[in-house]
Scaffold this active site. Structure first.
Site, PDB file in Angstrom:
ATOM      1  N   GLU A  87       0.935  -1.409  -0.505  1.00  0.00           N
ATOM      2  CA  GLU A  87       0.027   0.024   0.581  1.00  0.00           C
ATOM      3  C   GLU A  87       0.386   1.557  -0.027  1.00  0.00           C
ATOM      4  O   GLU A  87       0.921   2.401   0.201  1.00  0.00           O
ATOM      5  CB  GLU A  87      -0.743  -0.151   0.952  1.00  0.00           C
ATOM      6  CG  GLU A  87      -2.047  -1.353   1.361  1.00  0.00           C
ATOM      7  CD  GLU A  87      -2.608  -1.413   0.556  1.00  0.00           C
ATOM      8  OE1 GLU A  87      -3.508  -0.913  -0.394  1.00  0.00           O
ATOM      9  OE2 GLU A  87      -3.705  -2.634   0.349  1.00  0.00           O
TER      10      GLU A  87
HETATM   11  C1  LIG Z   1       3.339  -9.642   0.078  1.00  0.00           C
HETATM   12  C2  LIG Z   1       2.769  -8.803  -1.194  1.00  0.00           C
HETATM   13  C3  LIG Z   1       1.804  -8.484  -1.678  1.00  0.00           C
HETATM   14  C4  LIG Z   1       1.450  -7.707  -2.309  1.00  0.00           C
HETATM   15  N1  LIG Z   1       0.946  -7.657  -2.936  1.00  0.00           N
HETATM   16  C5  LIG Z   1      -0.039  -6.401  -3.921  1.00  0.00           C
HETATM   17  C6  LIG Z   1      -0.887  -6.135  -5.014  1.00  0.00           C
HETATM   18  O1  LIG Z   1      -1.672  -7.158  -4.177  1.00  0.00           O
HETATM   19  N2  LIG Z   1      -0.797  -5.654  -5.772  1.00  0.00           N
HETATM   20  C7  LIG Z   1      -0.130  -5.137  -6.179  1.00  0.00           C
HETATM   21  O2  LIG Z   1      -0.145  -3.703  -7.486  1.00  0.00           O
HETATM   22  N3  LIG Z   1       1.051  -4.950  -5.299  1.00  0.00           N
HETATM   23  C8  LIG Z   1       0.993  -5.904  -4.483  1.00  0.00           C
HETATM   24  N4  LIG Z   1       2.592  -5.174  -4.140  1.00  0.00           N
HETATM   25  C9  LIG Z   1       3.476  -4.336  -4.258  1.00  0.00           C
HETATM   26  C10 LIG Z   1       3.614  -3.550  -3.079  1.00  0.00           C
HETATM   27  O3  LIG Z   1       2.820  -2.595  -2.847  1.00  0.00           O
HETATM   28  C11 LIG Z   1       5.548  -3.620  -3.386  1.00  0.00           C
HETATM   29  O4  LIG Z   1       6.021  -3.736  -3.083  1.00  0.00           O
HETATM   30  C12 LIG Z   1       5.764  -1.768  -2.767  1.00  0.00           C
HETATM   31  O5  LIG Z   1       4.403  -0.438  -3.430  1.00  0.00           O
HETATM   32  C13 LIG Z   1       7.172  -1.431  -3.228  1.00  0.00           C
HETATM   33  O6  LIG Z   1       7.472  -1.546  -4.579  1.00  0.00           O
HETATM   34  P1  LIG Z   1       8.629  -2.591  -4.842  1.00  0.00           P
HETATM   35  O7  LIG Z   1       9.214  -3.692  -4.061  1.00  0.00           O
HETATM   36  O8  LIG Z   1       9.105  -2.391  -6.218  1.00  0.00           O
HETATM   37  O9  LIG Z   1       9.953  -1.571  -3.629  1.00  0.00           O
HETATM   38  P2  LIG Z   1      10.737  -0.012  -4.390  1.00  0.00           P
HETATM   39  O10 LIG Z   1       9.827   0.850  -5.048  1.00  0.00           O
HETATM   40  O11 LIG Z   1      11.872  -0.936  -5.422  1.00  0.00           O
HETATM   41  O12 LIG Z   1      11.811   0.285  -3.221  1.00  0.00           O
HETATM   42  C14 LIG Z   1      12.768  -0.314  -2.984  1.00  0.00           C
HETATM   43  C15 LIG Z   1      13.054   0.827  -1.501  1.00  0.00           C
HETATM   44  O13 LIG Z   1      13.208   1.987  -2.473  1.00  0.00           O
HETATM   45  C16 LIG Z   1      12.816   3.322  -1.833  1.00  0.00           C
HETATM   46  N5  LIG Z   1      11.582   3.478  -2.348  1.00  0.00           N
HETATM   47  C17 LIG Z   1      11.629   3.737  -3.996  1.00  0.00           C
HETATM   48  N6  LIG Z   1      10.926   5.258  -4.289  1.00  0.00           N
HETATM   49  C18 LIG Z   1      11.914   5.757  -2.930  1.00  0.00           C
HETATM   50  C19 LIG Z   1      11.405   7.183  -3.384  1.00  0.00           C
HETATM   51  N7  LIG Z   1      10.996   8.319  -4.348  1.00  0.00           N
HETATM   52  N8  LIG Z   1      11.595   7.797  -1.846  1.00  0.00           N
HETATM   53  C20 LIG Z   1      12.747   7.404  -0.754  1.00  0.00           C
HETATM   54  N9  LIG Z   1      12.383   6.109  -0.851  1.00  0.00           N
HETATM   55  C21 LIG Z   1      12.115   5.146  -2.063  1.00  0.00           C
HETATM   56  C22 LIG Z   1      11.083   2.635  -0.769  1.00  0.00           C
HETATM   57  O14 LIG Z   1      10.817   2.945   0.109  1.00  0.00           O
HETATM   58  C23 LIG Z   1      11.838   0.884  -0.271  1.00  0.00           C
HETATM   59  O15 LIG Z   1      12.335   1.277   0.947  1.00  0.00           O
HETATM   60  C24 LIG Z   1       2.833  -6.128  -2.627  1.00  0.00           C
HETATM   61  C25 LIG Z   1       3.938  -6.647  -1.978  1.00  0.00           C
HETATM   62  C26 LIG Z   1       4.000  -7.937  -1.348  1.00  0.00           C
HETATM   63  C27 LIG Z   1       5.558  -7.679  -1.248  1.00  0.00           C
END
Ligand SMILES: Cc1cc2nc3c(=O)[nH]c(=O)nc-3n(C[C@H](O)[C@H](O)[C@H](O)COP(=O)(O)OP(=O)(O)OC[C@H]3O[C@@H](n4cnc5c(N)ncnc54)[C@H](O)[C@@H]3O)c2cc1C
Length: 592
Positions: free
Chosen positions: A404
């Site tokens: 989220e």
């Molecule tokens: C168990 C699970 C269930 C999920 N369910 C769904 C689902 O049903 N539908 C769906 O669409 N998605 C889902 N997700 C995806 C989830 O919403 C994303 O994992 C999340 O939004 C983070 O994206 P990412 O994993 O690519 O991390 P990244 O965006 O790569 O982030 C990596 C790190 O960098 C930081 N970061 C990134 N950008 C910035 C910025 N601009 N400024 C500061 N810090 C930053 C983040 O906070 C984090 O600490 C799910 C994820 C998991 C693990």
């Protein structure tokens, strides 16, 4: 409901409401209590006995649990009767989110289905789409999922590469791409998929049935926690999606995705309250059974401290959860009268409270992590055993800081959204901030003779807000447009905003409770300790922020102002915490 003062999102920084203007959990009516009891009974009868099996990957069992909850009406709480649901208020929806929050993996599957899987169609769908899909999602005949994230597009959700092209005959969109981390992927029937049409720069949203040829579901991911929740990649290979399954307008997808995330954050804020209550109940029960050094471990001050902090942080978060929920109900009523469509009114009201949604998400998920972590600690070695519920709770809680929108993204949103709303003229943030700054040298703690208990607490909170305004003023003057790149400072401001909002909600709750009941000294203890902690957090965050933007001339005056504005009367927090812990220990359960 009459004469309720409703603040705009973020406006709490410059304006106040009274305790009569908020809803507190102590006001739940009989019907709401019965709905919550139905959820609890469902968890006891259907979820807890099956947790181990679903955690071993039994997708069909999880699906059948969701369907059973549908038979009890639990999937239709947010859906109007016209589309097969029960059209409950937002406060009641949040109560259900809270209660089911004690359901570990089930809770994640349930929330994904009822929230992000169903509500985009309810809120943005046309009549045909709502009749075809929402009615069946509300009963559990269909299970839903939400597909936004891609391997290369996580926090930067608009950068997704999934593409849709109109077919030559104009009847279908041909969908190609890959989605990742999709909750309920293993058994969902309907997928809300975000993709760009042709070379559009912005997303559109589509309703895709998982039975359409070309939809391929990957294997479930091996995860740290919520192992019973199916999470997988989904591939779309030349999938024909009928044009009538475009959700909302072309190019409206990003707005839909963001609005649904606001809703998801609010509901997550409620969900973690339920999970925390379960962890607290488990830990106090254990502490009342386990003896060391000849006494029950619940006698030790170190453990009383932990249990009291668990209660205080939970109780404070919960106060904010229902404050926002009631604001949304009230705003929704006003909007429904204007636009006549429940779905659109609901999402407009929800999206309006974007600042508070981000606050609930961050504060709640970090509260649960604290509670779950200390629940393990209170169990000692047994807390590390997979036999104990707290071990599962610890692993399962961690995801809430990631999905989220990560807590880093949400912290930035707290400040950024409030500032943008102020710039649009919704409230006078910068004018108020400038006024306080111009009076810097004359700032005192503002104590007046004869102020009563709650007037004193209101003064503290107003003072914390002044500190926030001083920091916003100083940081915007110093960094101007580059403030967006100073994330550490934005985090300092976010921290102060979140803690202040929660403390204010708690103070109003305790004040309202006193007007409803009699001896509530224990709740004053909760408030006293919370304000003591918040003052320290505000002081530390403000001094950190100030050090990054003030000059050697302005620094001493600013630091002095912060010291004055974060001064709170000395309270014996040790004794207060002991009294809170003792009630928990005597009741052998969370009964606050
Ligand atoms: C168990 C699970 C269930 C999920 N369910 C769904 C689902 O049903 N539908 C769906 O669409 N998605 C889902 N997700 C995806 C989830 O919403 C994303 O994992 C999340 O939004 C983070 O994206 P990412 O994993 O690519 O991390 P990244 O965006 O790569 O982030 C990596 C790190 O960098 C930081 N970061 C990134 N950008 C910035 C910025 N601009 N400024 C500061 N810090 C930053 C983040 O906070 C984090 O600490 C799910 C994820 C998991 C693990």
């Amino acid at each position: 409901m009459e004469n309720i003062k409703l603040l705009k999102s973020g406006e709490f920084l410059v304006n106040e409401i009274e305790s009569k203007d908020i809803f507190i959990p102590e006001e739940f009516n009989e019907e709401q209590r019965m709905i919550a009891q139905t959820c609890r009974d469902f968890l006891e009868a259907e979820v807890y006995p099956n947790l181990e099996k679903v955690e071993k990957g039994d997708r069909e069992l999880m699906k059948s649990m969701l369907k059973k909850s549908g038979e009890l009406g639990l999937l239709g709480i947010s859906i109007p009767e016209e589309f097969g649901g029960f059209g409950q208020s937002f406060v009641t929806q949040m109560l259900v989110a809270e209660t089911t929050g004690a359901g570990y993996s089930f809770s994640v599957a349930y929330m994904a289905h009822c929230g992000i899987g169903t509500l985009p169609i309810m809120y943005y769908g046309n009549k045909e789409q709502r009749e075809k899909y929402v009615t069946r999602l509300a009963s559990g005949e269909l299970i839903g999922a939400y597909c936004l994230t891609e391997p290369g597009a996580g926090s930067d959700a608009n950068s997704g590469k999934t593409n849709a092209k109109l077919s030559e005959d104009g009847k279908n969109y041909i969908l190609n791409g890959q989605k990742m981390w999709i909750t309920n992927a293993g058994f969902a029937d309907t997928l809300v998929v975000f993709a760009k049409i042709d070379t559009d720069r912005v997303l559109s949203a589509f309703i895709v049935e998982s039975r359409y040829p070309g939809v391929v579901i990957g294997q479930d991911e091996h995860k740290m926690g919520i192992k019973g929740s199916s999470t997988a990649q989904i591939y779309f290979n030349d999938v024909k999606v009928p044009v009538e399954n475009l959700l909302g307008k072309r190019g409206e997808g990003f707005r839909i995705a963001l609005s649904i995330l606001h809703m998801g954050r609010l509901k997550l804020g409620a969900n973690v309250v339920g999970a925390a209550k379960k962890a607290i109940n488990d830990s106090v029960k254990y502490s009342n059974e386990r003896k060391q050094f000849g006494v029950l471990i619940s006698n030790f001050g170190s453990l009383k401290y932990k249990m009291a902090q668990q209660v205080i942080r939970l109780f404070a978060s919960e106060s904010a959860v229902y404050r926002v929920s009631y604001d949304i109900d009230n705003l929704m009523k006003n909007i429904t009268v204007d636009c006549g469509d429940y779905g659109r009114a609901a999402i407009e009201a929800i999206s309006h409270y974007a600042v508070e949604a981000a606050i609930l998400k961050v504060v709640g998920s970090e509260m649960l992590d604290y509670v779950a972590d200390e629940a393990v600690q209170i169990h000692g070695g047994m807390g590390y055993s997979a036999e104990m519920a707290v071990e599962r709770g610890y692993r399962d809680s961690r995801i809430n800081r990631i999905f989220e929108g990560t807590n880093e993204i949400n912290r930035l949103l707290v400040v950024d959204t409030a500032m943008k709303r102020a710039m649009k003229g919704e409230f006078d943030l910068f004018g108020e901030a400038g006024k306080i700054y111009s009076d810097l040298s004359r700032i005192t703690e503002g104590k007046t003779d004869g102020e009563n208990y709650f007037q004193e607490k209101q003064r503290y909170i107003k003072n914390f807000k002044k500190v926030i305004l001083l920091c916003i003023h100083g940081a915007t003057k110093r960094f101007e447009k580059n403030l967006i790149n100073e994330q550490e400072v934005l985090n300092n401001i976010a921290e102060m905003m979140m803690e202040t909002y929660v403390s204010e909600s708690l103070a109003m709750r305790v004040e309202k409770m006193e007007s409803l009941k009699k001896d509530l000294s224990l709740y004053r203890d909760i408030l006293n300790v919370n304000l003591f902690d918040t003052a320290n957090i505000v002081r530390k965050s403000a001094l950190e922020a100030i050090s990054s933007f003030c000059t050697s001339e302005s620094c001493p005056a600013l630091a002095r102002a912060v010291e004055n504005l974060t001064r709170v009367e000395c309270v014996n927090v040790k004794d207060a915490r002991r009294r809170i812990a003792d009630k928990l220990i005597d009741d052998n359960a969370y009964k606050f």
